[in-house]
Design a protein around this motif. Structure first.
Motif, PDB file in Angstrom:
ATOM      1  N   GLY A  15       0.802  -1.211   0.000  1.00 22.17           N
ATOM      2  CA  GLY A  15       0.000   0.000   0.000  1.00 22.17           C
ATOM      3  C   GLY A  15       0.837   1.264   0.000  1.00 22.17           C
ATOM      4  O   GLY A  15       2.052   1.242   0.257  1.00 22.17           O
ATOM      5  N   GLY A  16       0.170   2.389  -0.281  1.00 22.21           N
ATOM      6  CA  GLY A  16       0.870   3.661  -0.358  1.00 22.21           C
ATOM      7  C   GLY A  16       1.518   4.077   0.943  1.00 22.21           C
ATOM      8  O   GLY A  16       2.627   4.609   0.967  1.00 22.21           O
ATOM      9  N   GLY A  17       0.828   3.824   2.083  1.00 16.61           N
ATOM     10  CA  GLY A  17       1.392   4.201   3.373  1.00 16.61           C
ATOM     11  C   GLY A  17       2.688   3.483   3.669  1.00 16.61           C
ATOM     12  O   GLY A  17       3.671   4.096   4.098  1.00 16.61           O
ATOM     13  N   GLY A  18       2.726   2.167   3.427  1.00 20.35           N
ATOM     14  CA  GLY A  18       3.942   1.394   3.657  1.00 20.35           C
ATOM     15  C   GLY A  18       5.073   1.812   2.740  1.00 20.35           C
ATOM     16  O   GLY A  18       6.234   1.897   3.161  1.00 20.35           O
ATOM     17  N   PHE A  19       4.745   2.099   1.465  1.00 25.43           N
ATOM     18  CA  PHE A  19       5.758   2.542   0.496  1.00 25.43           C
ATOM     19  C   PHE A  19       6.410   3.841   0.967  1.00 25.43           C
ATOM     20  O   PHE A  19       7.641   3.959   1.003  1.00 25.43           O
ATOM     21  CB  PHE A  19       5.101   2.743  -0.868  1.00 25.43           C
ATOM     22  N   ALA A  20       5.573   4.817   1.324  1.00 30.51           N
ATOM     23  CA  ALA A  20       6.100   6.107   1.768  1.00 30.51           C
ATOM     24  C   ALA A  20       6.903   5.960   3.055  1.00 30.51           C
ATOM     25  O   ALA A  20       7.975   6.564   3.207  1.00 30.51           O
ATOM     26  CB  ALA A  20       4.958   7.097   1.960  1.00 30.51           C
ATOM     27  N   SER A  21       6.411   5.139   3.985  1.00 33.16           N
ATOM     28  CA  SER A  21       7.112   4.960   5.260  1.00 33.16           C
ATOM     29  C   SER A  21       8.488   4.353   5.064  1.00 33.16           C
ATOM     30  O   SER A  21       9.453   4.758   5.723  1.00 33.16           O
ATOM     31  CB  SER A  21       6.281   4.076   6.196  1.00 33.16           C
ATOM     32  N   ARG A  22       8.606   3.383   4.167  1.00 36.11           N
ATOM     33  CA  ARG A  22       9.920   2.783   3.900  1.00 36.11           C
ATOM     34  C   ARG A  22      10.903   3.834   3.396  1.00 36.11           C
ATOM     35  O   ARG A  22      12.094   3.820   3.755  1.00 36.11           O
ATOM     36  CB  ARG A  22       9.778   1.639   2.893  1.00 36.11           C
ATOM     37  N   TYR A  39       7.822  -0.637  15.055  1.00 36.29           N
ATOM     38  CA  TYR A  39       6.869  -0.851  13.957  1.00 36.29           C
ATOM     39  C   TYR A  39       5.922  -2.003  14.264  1.00 36.29           C
ATOM     40  O   TYR A  39       6.217  -2.847  15.116  1.00 36.29           O
ATOM     41  CB  TYR A  39       7.634  -1.147  12.659  1.00 36.29           C
ATOM     42  N   PRO A  40       4.766  -2.083  13.592  1.00 39.38           N
ATOM     43  CA  PRO A  40       3.838  -3.196  13.787  1.00 39.38           C
ATOM     44  C   PRO A  40       4.436  -4.496  13.248  1.00 39.38           C
ATOM     45  O   PRO A  40       4.826  -4.563  12.079  1.00 39.38           O
ATOM     46  CB  PRO A  40       2.595  -2.784  12.979  1.00 39.38           C
ATOM     47  N   ASP A  41       4.513  -5.503  14.079  1.00 43.47           N
ATOM     48  CA  ASP A  41       5.093  -6.789  13.683  1.00 43.47           C
ATOM     49  C   ASP A  41       3.966  -7.759  13.318  1.00 43.47           C
ATOM     50  O   ASP A  41       3.169  -8.156  14.165  1.00 43.47           O
ATOM     51  CB  ASP A  41       5.912  -7.354  14.849  1.00 43.47           C
ATOM     52  N   ASN A  42       3.899  -8.115  12.017  1.00 42.54           N
ATOM     53  CA  ASN A  42       2.888  -9.088  11.591  1.00 42.54           C
ATOM     54  C   ASN A  42       3.518 -10.416  11.196  1.00 42.54           C
ATOM     55  O   ASN A  42       2.939 -11.209  10.449  1.00 42.54           O
ATOM     56  CB  ASN A  42       2.070  -8.529  10.419  1.00 42.54           C
ATOM     57  N   GLY A  43       4.742 -10.660  11.712  1.00 38.02           N
ATOM     58  CA  GLY A  43       5.395 -11.943  11.498  1.00 38.02           C
ATOM     59  C   GLY A  43       6.188 -12.049  10.211  1.00 38.02           C
ATOM     60  O   GLY A  43       6.710 -13.115   9.890  1.00 38.02           O
ATOM     61  N   ILE A  44       6.304 -10.944   9.465  1.00 39.52           N
ATOM     62  CA  ILE A  44       7.043 -10.950   8.203  1.00 39.52           C
ATOM     63  C   ILE A  44       8.322 -10.130   8.360  1.00 39.52           C
ATOM     64  O   ILE A  44       8.295  -9.018   8.892  1.00 39.52           O
ATOM     65  CB  ILE A  44       6.183 -10.373   7.057  1.00 39.52           C
ATOM     66  N   ASN A  45       9.427 -10.677   7.908  1.00 43.75           N
ATOM     67  CA  ASN A  45      10.706  -9.970   7.979  1.00 43.75           C
ATOM     68  C   ASN A  45      10.675  -8.753   7.050  1.00 43.75           C
ATOM     69  O   ASN A  45      10.420  -8.879   5.847  1.00 43.75           O
ATOM     70  CB  ASN A  45      11.842 -10.908   7.571  1.00 43.75           C
ATOM     71  N   VAL A  46      10.924  -7.565   7.582  1.00 44.90           N
ATOM     72  CA  VAL A  46      10.840  -6.339   6.787  1.00 44.90           C
ATOM     73  C   VAL A  46      12.215  -5.757   6.455  1.00 44.90           C
ATOM     74  O   VAL A  46      12.305  -4.766   5.733  1.00 44.90           O
ATOM     75  CB  VAL A  46       9.992  -5.265   7.511  1.00 44.90           C
ATOM     76  N   SER A  47      13.283  -6.346   6.961  1.00 46.27           N
ATOM     77  CA  SER A  47      14.610  -5.733   6.848  1.00 46.27           C
ATOM     78  C   SER A  47      15.064  -5.578   5.393  1.00 46.27           C
ATOM     79  O   SER A  47      15.861  -4.689   5.090  1.00 46.27           O
ATOM     80  CB  SER A  47      15.646  -6.548   7.631  1.00 46.27           C
ATOM     81  N   GLU A  48      14.571  -6.430   4.490  1.00 48.15           N
ATOM     82  CA  GLU A  48      15.010  -6.380   3.095  1.00 48.15           C
ATOM     83  C   GLU A  48      14.670  -5.056   2.418  1.00 48.15           C
ATOM     84  O   GLU A  48      15.255  -4.702   1.390  1.00 48.15           O
ATOM     85  CB  GLU A  48      14.354  -7.514   2.300  1.00 48.15           C
ATOM     86  N   HIS A  49      13.729  -4.312   2.977  1.00 52.49           N
ATOM     87  CA  HIS A  49      13.305  -3.057   2.360  1.00 52.49           C
ATOM     88  C   HIS A  49      14.226  -1.883   2.696  1.00 52.49           C
ATOM     89  O   HIS A  49      14.022  -0.787   2.168  1.00 52.49           O
ATOM     90  CB  HIS A  49      11.882  -2.700   2.814  1.00 52.49           C
ATOM     91  N   PHE A  50      15.220  -2.105   3.551  1.00 53.42           N
ATOM     92  CA  PHE A  50      15.977  -0.976   4.070  1.00 53.42           C
ATOM     93  C   PHE A  50      17.451  -1.077   3.717  1.00 53.42           C
ATOM     94  O   PHE A  50      18.112  -2.080   3.983  1.00 53.42           O
ATOM     95  CB  PHE A  50      15.760  -0.872   5.585  1.00 53.42           C
ATOM     96  N   SER A  51      17.954   0.003   3.110  1.00 48.72           N
ATOM     97  CA  SER A  51      19.316   0.014   2.588  1.00 48.72           C
ATOM     98  C   SER A  51      20.355  -0.039   3.695  1.00 48.72           C
ATOM     99  O   SER A  51      21.454  -0.562   3.487  1.00 48.72           O
ATOM    100  CB  SER A  51      19.517   1.272   1.719  1.00 48.72           C
ATOM    101  N   LEU A  52      20.051   0.509   4.866  1.00 52.04           N
ATOM    102  CA  LEU A  52      20.999   0.516   5.977  1.00 52.04           C
ATOM    103  C   LEU A  52      20.510  -0.401   7.095  1.00 52.04           C
ATOM    104  O   LEU A  52      20.528  -0.043   8.276  1.00 52.04           O
ATOM    105  CB  LEU A  52      21.184   1.946   6.502  1.00 52.04           C
ATOM    106  N   LYS A  53      20.075  -1.600   6.713  1.00 54.49           N
ATOM    107  CA  LYS A  53      19.468  -2.495   7.705  1.00 54.49           C
ATOM    108  C   LYS A  53      20.439  -2.903   8.810  1.00 54.49           C
ATOM    109  O   LYS A  53      20.015  -3.263   9.917  1.00 54.49           O
ATOM    110  CB  LYS A  53      18.898  -3.739   7.019  1.00 54.49           C
ATOM    111  N   ASN A  54      21.740  -2.833   8.539  1.00 54.69           N
ATOM    112  CA  ASN A  54      22.719  -3.183   9.579  1.00 54.69           C
ATOM    113  C   ASN A  54      22.837  -2.083  10.635  1.00 54.69           C
ATOM    114  O   ASN A  54      23.284  -2.324  11.750  1.00 54.69           O
ATOM    115  CB  ASN A  54      24.078  -3.459   8.956  1.00 54.69           C
TER     116      ASN A  54
END
Length: 391
Positions: A15-22, A39-54
Motif C-alpha cells: 500500500g501507499g502508506g507502507g511505500f512512503a514509510s519505507r 513498527y507493527p510486527d505481523n510476522g514478516i521480515n521487513v529488513s530487506e526493504h531498508f538500505s541501511l538495515k545493519n
C-alpha cells in the motif's frame, strides 16, 4: 544523532502508506548515527526493504489482543499498539529525536517525548479527517476512532517541533483546522522512492504513438473502497466519452484483487482488459500511452501516479489525485480534470502532445528522477533538518 522512528504502517505491504514509510525510514536512517525503528510486527521480515538495515535496530510490536480487546482499546483512546513500549525505549535508547510516522503513531506518546525534552517530528501523510472520508472506518469503532484521531492530530500539529507534510494542500488543511502556534513549523517533504534503484529495462520496443488506438492504463489496489468508489463512476460517466471520441482505444486496469463488482462492470466493455495481481507491474504499465488516475476521494498524495511517471507516461488525473505533482503540470506531462469536459480536453491535449513529440518518455522519466528519486528526497530531508534544527 540518535533517532527513534515510530510507524503505524505495515512495512511489508504494497500500500501507499507502507511505500512512503519505507522511504522516510531509509532517509532518516541515513542522517542518524544510531537508529531504532518501532513498527507493527505481523510476522514478516521487513529488513530487506531498508538500505541501511545493519544500522537499524528493528523492534517489532505484535498485537495479540483479542478482537474485543482491540475494540475496547479504541473506545478508551488507545489507537496504536505502542502504549507500554515507549517509556522504556526513551529510558534505554535515550534518543535525541523522535519521529512519528503520522499522528496516529504519536497518540499518547508525543507528550512523553516532549516532557523528556526530546525533539519531535511528525510526518503527516495526509489530513486524517479527509483521508477517513475516503476510507471510512468500520461502523463499530468509527466514532471513537475519529474522535481520538482528531485529538492526536491536533496535538501533533501544535506540539511537534517540526511537522512534515506531503503536499501544500495538506499543510493548508492542517493549519486551517488546528491553527498554528507561535513555534509551529511546517515543511513539505513530499514522497520519493524508498531506495536507490533504476527502473528495470524490458525487452519491449514501444510502437509509434497512434492516436486512433490510444492505450490507457489505470493501476492501484482494485478491491479497496477508495479505488472502487472512483473507478466505477469513471467507467460509467467518463469512459463512454473516450469510446465515442476514440472508438479503437483500449483501457488496461491492473492491480491487486479487483472486486467482483468492478470485474462485472469492466466485462461490459470490449475495450477494457483487467489484469489482476500482475507479477511485474512495470511490464504492464510500459506498454500504455497514457496513465489515468480517476481517484476522486481521500487525501494526501496518491502514490499510484508514480507508476506512470516512473516509466515516462503522461498522466491525466482527477484534481484530488493531482496534489503534489504540480511540477509535471508545468510541462504538460500532467493534465488535471474536474468534470467530463475538462477530462476530454486533457485527453485531446495529451494526445496532441504525443502525436507532435512535444513531450517524450525520457523527459518525463528525468523529471521524475529529479523530484521523486530517493536521492532527491534525501536532499530535501537534509535541507529541512539543517534549516529547522541547525544540524
Amino acid at each position: 544523532m540518535k533517532i527513534l522512528f515510530i510507524t503505524n504502517h505495515v512495512l511489508s505491504g504494497n500500500g501507499g502508506g507502507g511505500f512512503a514509510s519505507r522511504a522516510y525510514i531509509n532517509a532518516f536512517s541515513e542522517v542518524a548515527d544510531q537508529f531504532l525503528l518501532l513498527y507493527p510486527d505481523n510476522g514478516i521480515n521487513v529488513s530487506e526493504h531498508f538500505s541501511l538495515k545493519n544500522k537499524i535496530i528493528f523492534k517489532g510490536v505484535p498485537n495479540k489482543n483479542s478482537d474485543l480487546s482491540k475494540l475496547w482499546d479504541i473506545y478508551i483512546g488507545k489507537i496504536n499498539r505502542f502504549y507500554g513500549q515507549f517509556d522504556g525505549l526513551i529510558d534505554d535508547f535515550k534518543p535525541d529525536m523522535v519521529v512519528f510516522d503520522n499522528s496516529r503513531a504519536s497518540a499518547g506518546l508525543l507528550t512523553i517525548a516532549k516532557k523528556a525534552k526530546i525533539k519531535v517530528i511528525t510526518i503527516h501523510h495526509n489530513y486524517e479527517m479527509e483521508y477517513y472520508k475516503g476510507t471510512p472506518p468500520n461502523i463499530l469503532w468509527r466514532i471513537p476512532l475519529l474522535h481520538f484521531m482528531r485529538k492526536a492530530e491536533r496535538s501533533a500539529v501544535l506540539l511537534s517541533d517540526l511537522n512534515l507534510t506531503l503536499t501544500t494542500q495538506d499543510t493548508s488543511l492542517l493549519e486551517h483546522t488546528y491553527g498554528s502556534g507561535q513555534n509551529t513549523n511546517f515543511q513539505e517533504i513530499g514522497v520519493f522512492e524508498y531506495r536507490n534503484k533504476q527502473v528495470e529495462k524490458f525487452n519491449f520496443v514501444k510502437p509509434a504513438f497512434n492516436e486512433k488506438s490510444i492505450k490507457f492504463i489505470i493501476t492501484g489496489s482494485l478491491g479497496s473502497y477508495q479505488t472502487e468508489a472512483s473507478i466505477i463512476p469513471f467507467l460509467k460517466f467518463y469512459f463512454p466519452l473516450l469510446i465515442k471520441e476514440y472508438p479503437d482505444c483500449n483501457l488496461i486496469i491492473a492491480g491487486k484483487n479487483p472486486s467482483k463488482r468492478l470485474k462485472e462492470l469492466c466485462g461490459k466493455f470490449k475495450n477494457i482488459n483487467v489484469i489482476p495481481n500482475p507479477k511485474r507491474m512495470e511490464e504492464v504499465v510500459c506498454k500504455a500511452d497514457i496513465y489515468l488516475c480517476p481517484t476522486s476521494i481521500g487525501g494526501g498524495l496518491k502514490l499510484r501516479i508514480m507508476d506512470g511517471f516512473r516509466l515516462g507516461l503522461p498522466v491525466i488525473s482527477h484534481k484530488v489525485s493531482a496534489r503534489g505533482y504540480e511540477v509535471f503540470e508545468k510541462y504538460g506531462a500532467l493534465r488535471v480534470y474536474k468534470d467530463q469536459e475538462s477530462f476530454l480536453d486533457g485527453v485531446k491535449k495529451t494526445s496532441l502532445y504525443l502525436k507532435n513529440n512535444n513531450i517524450d518518455n525520457e523527459f518525463i522519466k528525468d523529471l521524475y528522477d529529479k523530484n521523486f528519486s530517493f536521492e532527491s528526497g534525501l536532499r530535501r530531508l537534509k535541507s529541512i533538518l539543517s534549516h529547522s534544527f541547525k544540524l
